[in-house]
Design a protein around this motif. Structure first.
Motif: not given
Ligand SMILES: [Mn+2]
Length: 274
Positions: A8, A37, A65-66, A120, A181, A227
């Motif tokens: 990430d 991310d 997720n981001h 991710h 995610t 992640h």
């Protein structure tokens, strides 16, 4: 020619450039995989996204997720949270180009020649790679369609806690997205525990890291993921490569060359002292 994977980025551009320089990365010949991310929390989200976009022909990324959160905030269906550092992207003149590109990125990447897959967060124990690819595709198609806004609006939430047949569309997309995610701990049947982000030794009762199930269907597939910074780059499982080592939290950024699994890393202390 080599293929590298980095964990990430979270808006940290300096360590990314440093790692690429260490291996003399050549975008004409080499490939760079990113575990998603790309942005948020770190200091240079906009410049990081621009850098990745410029190198897009040499890059493979999956959505984290981001990244999905950024798309939701930009679409106006979600409020930014106080710890987000997304404003500079939201006000950038090239925002539309960058976000349109981001929206086209996959949740899962598989390279049949290199024999690696990348997500991710993870792949739930009960899904084979073939099934996971199918489920990822389903959400990717929604994201890239006119249903995108509706998807982003209804994406948030921890329920349903696992995959079941006959879920309605919105619930199935949410579970698929949470698996790829956000997952860390789950049961052997893929019931998620999404509130705990601690390390491997702090599994909530009845749960284990998704990759620890010996009978999981992707046991013999090589999987790269990010992640989970609390793993500190160690999944202690063959064929599973944890690459998020929490640079944005003051630790380090990790890159692995897929061909020989050699790792390169740079710490926040090294970057900040230069
Ligand atoms: Mn993440």
């Amino acid at each position: 020619m080599a293929t590298y994977a980095i964990g990430d980025l979270q808006g940290c551009l300096k360590p990314l450039k440093h790692l690429l320089a260490v291996v003399n990365f050549n975008p004409l010949h080499d490939k760079l995989w990113l575990t998603g991310d790309l942005i948020n929390r770190g200091p240079e989200s906009l410049e990081t996204l621009r850098f990745v976009y410029k190198m897009r022909d040499s890059i493979v990324t999956v959505l984290g997720n981001h990244d999905l959160h950024l798309l939701a905030v930009a679409a106006g269906v979600r409020q930014a949270s106080s710890s987000d550092t997304l404003d500079e992207i939201l006000h950038a003149p090239d925002k539309d180009t960058l976000l349109e590109w981001l929206r086209q990125q996959p949740l899962l990447h598989h390279d049949p020649n290199l024999q690696y897959s990348m997500v991710h967060a993870g792949i739930p124990p009960q899904w084979s790679l073939k099934k996971a690819k199918k489920k990822a595709k389903e959400v990717e198609c929604v994201l890239q369609s006119d249903l995108c806004e509706m998807f982003l609006l209804t994406m948030y939430g921890n329920k349903p806690s696992g995959w079941k047949k006959n879920l309605d569309d919105v619930d199935r997309w949410r579970v698929i997205t949470n698996y790829f995610t956000r997952m860390r701990f789950c049961t052997a049947k893929g019931r998620l525990e999404l509130t705990c982000s601690a390390g491997i030794h702090h599994a909530p009762k009845g749960y284990a890291p998704w990759f620890e199930y010996l009978d999981r269907k992707t046991y013999s597939d090589r999987i790269i993921f990010g992640h989970w910074a609390a793993l500190e780059g160690q999944a202690y499982s063959e064929n599973v490569f944890a690459l998020d080592t929490g640079y944005v939290w003051g630790n380090s950024m990790t890159m692995m060359r897929l061909e020989d699994q050699k790792r390169f890393s740079v710490s926040a202390d090294e970057i900040n002292s230069n």
